[in-house]
Design an enzyme around this catalytic site. Structure first.
Site, PDB file in Angstrom:
ATOM      1  N   HIS A  16      36.958  41.594  51.487  1.00 35.72           N
ATOM      2  CA  HIS A  16      37.001  43.054  51.472  1.00 35.72           C
ATOM      3  C   HIS A  16      36.236  43.264  52.471  1.00 35.72           C
ATOM      4  O   HIS A  16      36.691  44.507  53.127  1.00 35.72           O
ATOM      5  CB  HIS A  16      36.486  43.448  50.233  1.00 35.72           C
ATOM      6  CG  HIS A  16      37.317  43.340  48.850  1.00 35.72           C
ATOM      7  ND1 HIS A  16      37.757  42.303  48.329  1.00 35.72           N
ATOM      8  CD2 HIS A  16      38.134  44.360  48.103  1.00 35.72           C
ATOM      9  CE1 HIS A  16      38.737  42.349  47.660  1.00 35.72           C
ATOM     10  NE2 HIS A  16      38.819  43.794  47.354  1.00 35.72           N
TER      11      HIS A  16
ATOM     12  N   HIS B 223      29.985  38.943  45.329  1.00 34.83           N
ATOM     13  CA  HIS B 223      29.349  38.296  46.751  1.00 34.83           C
ATOM     14  C   HIS B 223      27.648  38.552  46.824  1.00 34.83           C
ATOM     15  O   HIS B 223      27.270  39.284  46.214  1.00 34.83           O
ATOM     16  CB  HIS B 223      29.989  38.808  48.010  1.00 34.83           C
ATOM     17  CG  HIS B 223      31.481  38.810  47.848  1.00 34.83           C
ATOM     18  ND1 HIS B 223      32.011  37.350  48.467  1.00 34.83           N
ATOM     19  CD2 HIS B 223      32.531  39.563  47.647  1.00 34.83           C
ATOM     20  CE1 HIS B 223      33.433  37.471  48.319  1.00 34.83           C
ATOM     21  NE2 HIS B 223      33.755  38.761  47.927  1.00 34.83           N
TER      22      HIS B 223
END
Length: 287
Positions: free
Chosen positions: A206, A248
């Site tokens: 992303h 993440h």
């Protein structure tokens, strides 16, 4: 007084000097001991036995000295190995420290990882931002705009954007499969349309897509200042949402931004012109 017999006198002498006789016998070489009933060895034979005994003693002393030398070498090498283990390199210490800080900060910022997290009520909004940076909506939207576009300039930009998105998916998948860094332990695997490599964390796809797409819009679309600010804010919010959702670590997002920025430079270098676009459209049967 009764006179002592010869046997008793010899026994007394043996008792008085028993230690000396025993010492002398033990100190003599085994080869020089004379067996009862055998002839005394000749001088030449005695010299040969003495030389052989000396050689054996020399060989024994040399072997013992070699063993001592080997032991001394091993003892001298052990402290060096211990020093190497106890004193790691400065780079290794710095990397371990950065990794520990990264894990600690990522866990502190993962405030939307679950519904029970401190900011669990904001999790639906974070997941909506997650979908806005997903690869499938981006590719589907680009294909739709490319199909509806009538101008050659618009088709050129959209086709290059499509190739950039495909390149991003390939590069991120390769890096993830090579690094194989696991996602944070507090992550909840409920992402939209995941693939096999999505179980790995480094880098954030992303973040790469947001950085590349934001730079693409700022360079190839005519936008007003408020819209340009919104694009920059969207890129930052996408990266922040990855950490807040626990998807993440912080370094995954930062390296993803850097990778996406470099990917746009690669796309600019491989930019397809309008003539190349017309040729590809004819080959694909779109025109």
């Amino acid at each position: 007084m009764p006179a002592h017999s010869p046997k008793s006198r010899s026994r007394e002498r043996e008792t008085r000097s028993g230690g000396r006789l025993e010492f002398l016998v033990q100190s003599r070489p085994p080869g020089l001991l004379q067996r009862p009933g055998s002839e005394p060895p000749s001088p030449r034979h005695r010299a040969t036995q003495l030389e052989g005994h000396g050689l054996r003693r020399d060989s024994g002393s040399s072997s013992s000295s070699s063993c001592l030398a080997a032991a001394g070498c091993s003892q001298s090498q052990l402290p060096e190995e211990d020093c190497m283990k106890l004193n790691p390199s400065l780079l290794g210490i710095a990397l371990r420290s950065l990794l520990a800080i990264d894990l600690w900060l990522s866990k502190r910022l993962g405030v939307c990882a679950t519904e029970d997290s401190p900011w669990g009520s904001a999790r639906p909004i974070m997941k909506l931002i997650e979908v806005s940076g997903h690869g499938i909506p981006w590719i589907a939207g680009t294909l739709y705009c490319l199909w509806k576009s009538d101008s050659a300039a618009g088709q050129e930009v959209l086709l290059n954007l499509l190739l950039a998105l495909i390149l991003d998916l390939v590069l991120v998948g390769i890096v993830k499969s090579l690094v194989r860094r696991r996602r944070p332990t507090h992550n909840r695997m409920d992402m939209f349309a995941t693939f096999s490599v999505d179980r790995y964390s480094f880098p954030s796809g992303h973040a790469t897509r947001a950085a590349m797409g934001g730079r693409f819009f700022l360079n190839h679309l005519v936008l007003a200042v408020p819209l340009r600010i919104l694009v920059v804010l969207w890129v930052c919010i996408v990266g922040l949402s990855r950490v807040m959702l626990g998807r993440h670590n912080v370094t995954d997002v930062l390296c993803g931004f850097i990778m996406g920025y470099l990917q746009f430079s690669l796309v600019e270098y491989m930019w397809l012109s309008s003539n190349s676009l017309q040729t590809l459209l004819r080959l694909w049967g779109l025109k």
